[in-house]
Design a protein around this motif. Structure first.
Motif, PDB file in Angstrom:
ATOM      1  N   TYR A 149       0.832  -1.208   0.000  1.00 56.76           N
ATOM      2  CA  TYR A 149       0.000   0.000   0.000  1.00 56.76           C
ATOM      3  C   TYR A 149       0.867   1.258   0.000  1.00 56.76           C
ATOM      4  N   LEU A 152       2.544   1.644  -3.309  1.00 56.76           N
ATOM      5  CA  LEU A 152       1.560   2.035  -4.310  1.00 56.76           C
ATOM      6  C   LEU A 152       1.254   3.520  -4.217  1.00 56.76           C
ATOM      7  N   MET A 153       0.962   4.002  -3.009  1.00 61.28           N
ATOM      8  CA  MET A 153       0.556   5.399  -2.863  1.00 61.28           C
ATOM      9  C   MET A 153       1.691   6.345  -3.272  1.00 61.28           C
ATOM     10  N   MET A 156       2.326   6.224  -6.936  1.00 64.42           N
ATOM     11  CA  MET A 156       1.230   6.837  -7.691  1.00 64.42           C
ATOM     12  C   MET A 156       1.349   8.362  -7.697  1.00 64.42           C
ATOM     13  N   ILE A 157       1.654   8.938  -6.518  1.00 64.42           N
ATOM     14  CA  ILE A 157       1.813  10.396  -6.447  1.00 64.42           C
ATOM     15  C   ILE A 157       2.915  10.827  -7.401  1.00 64.42           C
ATOM     16  N   TYR A 160       1.960  10.638 -11.141  1.00 60.99           N
ATOM     17  CA  TYR A 160       1.101  11.719 -11.644  1.00 60.99           C
ATOM     18  C   TYR A 160       1.898  12.990 -11.841  1.00 60.99           C
ATOM     19  N   GLY A 471      -1.024   4.712   7.266  1.00 62.27           N
ATOM     20  CA  GLY A 471      -1.577   5.955   6.733  1.00 62.27           C
ATOM     21  C   GLY A 471      -0.706   7.144   7.070  1.00 62.27           C
TER      22      GLY A 471
ATOM     23  N   PRO B  25      -6.293   5.622   5.177  1.00 58.99           N
ATOM     24  CA  PRO B  25      -5.947   5.176   3.820  1.00 58.99           C
ATOM     25  C   PRO B  25      -7.040   5.434   2.790  1.00 58.99           C
ATOM     26  N   ILE B  26      -8.301   5.239   3.162  1.00 57.36           N
ATOM     27  CA  ILE B  26      -9.363   5.402   2.151  1.00 57.36           C
ATOM     28  C   ILE B  26      -9.423   6.845   1.669  1.00 57.36           C
ATOM     29  N   GLN B  28      -6.889   8.846   1.647  1.00 56.57           N
ATOM     30  CA  GLN B  28      -5.696   9.073   0.833  1.00 56.57           C
ATOM     31  C   GLN B  28      -5.922   8.611  -0.598  1.00 56.57           C
ATOM     32  N   VAL B  29      -6.618   7.469  -0.748  1.00 54.31           N
ATOM     33  CA  VAL B  29      -6.889   6.985  -2.105  1.00 54.31           C
ATOM     34  C   VAL B  29      -7.796   7.974  -2.832  1.00 54.31           C
ATOM     35  N   VAL B  32      -5.710  10.847  -3.939  1.00 58.18           N
ATOM     36  CA  VAL B  32      -4.926  10.545  -5.146  1.00 58.18           C
ATOM     37  C   VAL B  32      -5.815  10.663  -6.371  1.00 58.18           C
ATOM     38  N   THR B  81      -6.452   2.419  -8.456  1.00 65.48           N
ATOM     39  CA  THR B  81      -7.445   2.650  -7.407  1.00 65.48           C
ATOM     40  C   THR B  81      -8.040   1.323  -6.949  1.00 65.48           C
ATOM     41  N   ALA B  84      -5.502  -0.409  -4.813  1.00 63.77           N
ATOM     42  CA  ALA B  84      -5.354   0.235  -3.509  1.00 63.77           C
ATOM     43  C   ALA B  84      -6.545  -0.093  -2.618  1.00 63.77           C
TER      44      ALA B  84
END
Lengths: 492, 95
Positions: A149, A152-153, A156-157, A160, A471, B25-26, B28-29, B32, B81, B84
């Motif tokens: 996770y 991935l985050m 991904m940032i 983009y 998070g 986390p949700i 944050q997704v 994004v 997405t 994630a």
């Protein structure tokens, strides 16, 4: 012919995925191995050159090329993926999905390394990333999912923002093809900003300090065959930086900033590696440091140095992850004090040889990379030697712990495969470098002495570890990314 | 009047702020996704040229390339997405 490098593994990935609905799971490994090895044919028969997919003009089509620099990346990818493929046939026995994802990584890596078009490069980089995220999460443990996770985050940032930078360049030049872009591009604020944004994103993906934090998590949690590939997946963003720096004008102060970041990353990586008690994390932090060396090549306008260094590093790191990963899989623990290569000559020899190789000791190919990097450097050469000593100290620590305790039985195929990277690193070193530097003995001695002193002082055994909720971890690292972006935009 | 590119960049920055400011986390997704929508708007804005027509065999078209690039980015966005969200549901209370 060149597009086939990426197209063949992709079609085999598709065919392998089809085996699931067809209930022919037993065929998966044959299709997988064919898909893994066919690009060799294209690479060996095709030779160098450039080609526009579909025979269009450069302006309307997508250019792919095997060039002086990219052929080394492709060669490293093919060598490392072949080893990882043989490893994973045993590791993922009876499964299908990991084979499909691995073939997609193969596609993405080859596709990215032949790209001469920024958007095409981005797409292949994403193919690698998405497949890697899924494979990192594959073990199913809570740790693996969190690592996936986070990776991935952050990825991904940065993706983009990378596409945003590509958009800015497109807006200024009207092209996505790098050659055409280089013909019309002029020094301007927008172009400089686009380069800064693109570099920040690629630095994150390459695991450069302080944007590296996804890398140790992902490398320690992922299944061993995927970690073997980690040596080459970090080269994809490096190749992107290489493309940007060869085709676009980078200002002097920006290059100086990159070199400084590279030095910081080298030392931070080594320092963190020395503090680890987890074998795989130690290797991962060493990657952070090694990517710093390669970044020096970019920062000093010395692409060949970066290419040779990352070629050597990807094979060495792949080999180390293979050996250490096999040991820790057999033992069921990654703690240094639980692992040992006692009683296993093949793995012991490869870990020791690769530990010397990663320090840039001379019969190995990494010595060539290091020599090339040093050639382009006008200041701070002694810093490179110092970082080399630090690297050797970190690997003295690895070997110190691995040479103690009781060994475990590692599967026969894994043991045989573990020696291949060592032979490759040695063979390429003898073939390309053909020089022996007695001074390296001093470096090795200094490395061992440094470790001995640190061990006596008790600093290396304490370990560091604090765990944040995933998070918050992502938030902090996104903030770091934003700050770093501002910093590079300020330097331009 | 403010143009689409500027709005796109602003939305991207709002998305980035969302990731930094939210620890769930949700959220944050979702942030994004806001970031990616900003990116799409920026690209669509770059393709737009005032007083030009749609790019179906006309004499004087807008630039269609950015819009087609964004189709690819949207696909990547949807895939990521989904992945994630799957990871978040899998992590459960840990997240």
């Amino acid at each position: 012919m060149i597009p086939l490098l990426a197209a063949l593994p992709l079609s085999f990935a598709f065919a392998t995925a089809l085996l699931l609905p067809l209930h022919r799971k037993n065929l998966a490994k044959y299709l997988f191995l064919t898909g893994a090895f066919v690009p060799w044919g294209v690479f060996l028969l095709g030779g160098e050159g450039s080609e526009i997919v579909g025979g269009w003009t450069r302006m309307g089509g997508i250019e792919v090329a095997v060039g002086v620099y990219s052929r080394w990346f492709i060669l490293a990818e093919l060598l490392l993926f072949s080893i990882a493929a043989l490893y994973s046939v045993v590791y993922f026995r009876g499964k299908v999905k990991p084979f499909v994802l691995l073939l997609l990584i193969h596609t993405g890596l080859l596709g990215a390394f032949i790209s001469r078009d920024l958007f095409n490069y981005y797409i292949y980089m994403e193919v690698v990333s998405v497949s890697t995220f899924s494979l990192v999460a594959f073990p199913g443990s809570s740790e693996a999912k969190k690592a996936a996770y986070k990776y991935l985050m952050l990825s991904m940032i940065s993706s983009y923002f990378f596409v945003f930078a590509v958009g800015l360049l497109y807006l200024k030049t009207g092209y996505l093809n790098l050659y055409l872009m280089s013909q019309v591009v002029t020094q301007s604020k927008e172009v400089a900003a686009a380069i800064a944004i693109a570099f920040t994103s690629l630095l994150l993906k390459a695991g450069i300090f302080p944007l590296h934090s996804w890398l140790p998590d992902a490398n320690s949690a992922a299944p061993t065959p995927v970690v073997i590939l980690s040596g080459i997946t970090v080269n994809v963003p490096l190749y992107g930086m290489l493309l940007l720096s060869t085709y676009l004008p980078l200002s002097v102060q920006f290059k100086a900033a990159l070199t400084s970041i590279a030095f910081i990353s080298m030392f931070a990586g080594v320092g963190m590696a020395l503090l680890q008690r987890d074998a795989k994390r130690l290797l991962a932090y060493s990657t952070v440091s090694q990517m710093g060396y390669a970044l020096i090549g970019i920062g000093t306008g010395n692409p060949l140095g970066a290419v040779y260094y990352s070629f050597a590093h990807s094979i060495i790191k792949g080999g180390l992850f293979l050996s250490v990963g096999s040991l820790s899989d057999a033992r069921g623990s990654r703690r240094l004090d639980a692992l040992s290569y006692r009683g296993d000559v093949l793995i012991a020899v490869s870990v020791i040889a690769l530990s010397l190789a990663i320090g840039g000791v001379s019969p190995f190919v990494s010595a060539l990379g290091k020599a090339e990097i040093l050639q382009g450097l006008t200041w701070g050469r002694w810093l490179v030697y110092l970082a080399g000593v630090g690297t050797l100290a970190a690997f003295a620590k690895l070997n110190y712990w691995l040479s103690r305790g009781v060994g475990v039985r590692v599967g026969g195929v894994y043991r045989l495969l573990s020696i291949i990277p060592t032979l490759l690193v040695m063979g390429f070193g003898l073939y390309l470098y053909r020089a022996f530097q007695p001074f390296d003995a001093v470096t090795v001695g200094a490395g061992i002495l440094t470790f001995a002193l640190l061990r006596l002082s008790g600093l290396t055994d304490r370990g560091i570890g604090f765990e944040l909720p995933v998070g918050r971890d992502v938030s902090i690292n996104a903030a770091l990314y934003a700050l770093f972006l501002l910093l590079l935009l300020h330097v331009l | 009047m403010i143009d689409a590119e500027t709005v796109g960049v602003l939305i991207m920055l709002i998305g980035l702020y969302g990731i930094i400011a939210n620890e769930k986390p949700i959220k944050q997704v979702l942030s994004v996704n806001v970031l990616s929508v900003g990116l799409v708007l920026f690209f669509i804005g770059t393709g737009y040229v005032p007083n030009r027509t749609f790019p179906v065999m006309p004499a004087n078209p807008v630039d269609p390339l950015p819009a087609t690039l964004m189709l690819t980015t949207l696909v990547v966005d949807v895939a990521l997405t989904a992945l994630a969200l799957a990871l978040i549901t899998d992590m459960g209370v840990d997240a």
